[in-house]
Design a protein around this motif. Structure first.
Motif, PDB file in Angstrom:
ATOM      1  N   CYS A 124     -31.831  31.478 116.555  1.00 42.25           N
ATOM      2  CA  CYS A 124     -31.935  32.931 116.469  1.00 42.25           C
ATOM      3  C   CYS A 124     -33.332  33.366 116.909  1.00 42.25           C
ATOM      4  O   CYS A 124     -34.325  32.839 116.409  1.00 42.25           O
ATOM      5  CB  CYS A 124     -31.670  33.374 115.030  1.00 42.25           C
ATOM      6  SG  CYS A 124     -32.074  35.097 114.708  1.00 42.25           S
ATOM      7  N   CYS A 127     -35.197  35.135 113.522  1.00 41.47           N
ATOM      8  CA  CYS A 127     -35.658  34.384 112.350  1.00 41.47           C
ATOM      9  C   CYS A 127     -35.795  32.889 112.635  1.00 41.47           C
ATOM     10  O   CYS A 127     -36.316  32.152 111.807  1.00 41.47           O
ATOM     11  CB  CYS A 127     -34.725  34.624 111.158  1.00 41.47           C
ATOM     12  SG  CYS A 127     -33.119  33.845 111.338  1.00 41.47           S
ATOM     13  N   CYS A 149     -26.451  35.515 114.377  1.00 37.63           N
ATOM     14  CA  CYS A 149     -27.166  34.625 113.475  1.00 37.63           C
ATOM     15  C   CYS A 149     -26.495  34.689 112.107  1.00 37.63           C
ATOM     16  O   CYS A 149     -26.244  35.764 111.582  1.00 37.63           O
ATOM     17  CB  CYS A 149     -28.623  35.067 113.367  1.00 37.63           C
ATOM     18  SG  CYS A 149     -29.555  34.114 112.171  1.00 37.63           S
ATOM     19  N   CYS A 152     -29.646  35.704 109.305  1.00 37.97           N
ATOM     20  CA  CYS A 152     -30.098  37.097 109.166  1.00 37.97           C
ATOM     21  C   CYS A 152     -29.039  38.099 109.603  1.00 37.97           C
ATOM     22  O   CYS A 152     -29.248  39.295 109.551  1.00 37.97           O
ATOM     23  CB  CYS A 152     -31.424  37.324 109.908  1.00 37.97           C
ATOM     24  SG  CYS A 152     -31.273  37.319 111.717  1.00 37.97           S
TER      25      CYS A 152
END
Ligand SMILES: [Zn+2]
Length: 162
Positions: A124, A127, A149, A152
């Motif tokens: 991702c 994050c 993702c 997150c």
């Protein structure tokens, strides 16, 4: 010779600053599409490797580089380089950082053709979690795939490896 090198560097800088029409956060130099610029008999020859074959952006990129060189006072000529074919491995480190900052997961280095057979882990861009899932083979453009993702919950584009 020194003057020529200086002029060549100036022509390179003009052409290298051209943003990619589909991913404007990176330049054609970041993507490795612009291979070189040489001055030959007063003509600034730019070596351009098309990305994904059939990508409509190829012509737009060539026209933009042509215009940038013209604007810098050069007489431009575009040389289309088909061999070796462009691969996402040519995207520079700086280009990868820019893609990530823009929220696009950069292609997994060295993924190349192997990614046809195995799905590389796509991290991702927000994050950094590797716990991601592919939503669609095609994202905002044919060159990208859409991912989400699981950590997150943010959807993001993955710049496909070729
Ligand atoms: Zn995330």
């Amino acid at each position: 010779m020194a003057v020529l090198a200086l002029q060549e560097a100036r022509a390179w800088a003009a052409a290298a600053a051209v943003p990619d029409p589909e991913v404007p956060c990176v330049t054609v130099a970041d993507l490795g599409i612009l291979r070189w610029v040489r001055l030959q008999d007063g003509v600034a020859v730019a070596g351009v490797s098309p990305t994904y074959s059939g990508c409509p952006a190829v012509l737009a990129i060539e026209l933009a580089i042509d215009a940038a060189l013209r604007e810098a006072g050069f007489e431009p000529r575009i040389e289309r380089l088909l061999s070796p074919p462009w691969t996402t491995d040519w995207i520079t480190q700086e280009g990868r950082e820019k893609l990530r900052a823009y929220g696009i997961a950069p292609p997994v280095a060295g993924g190349g053709k192997a990614s046809l057979f195995q799905v590389a882990e796509v991290a991702c861009p927000r994050c950094g979690s590797g716990d991601t899932e592919r939503l669609s083979e095609f994202g905002s453009t044919a060159c990208k795939a859409q991912y989400r993702c699981c950590a997150c919950r943010e959807p993001f584009d993955y710049f496909k490896c070729i």
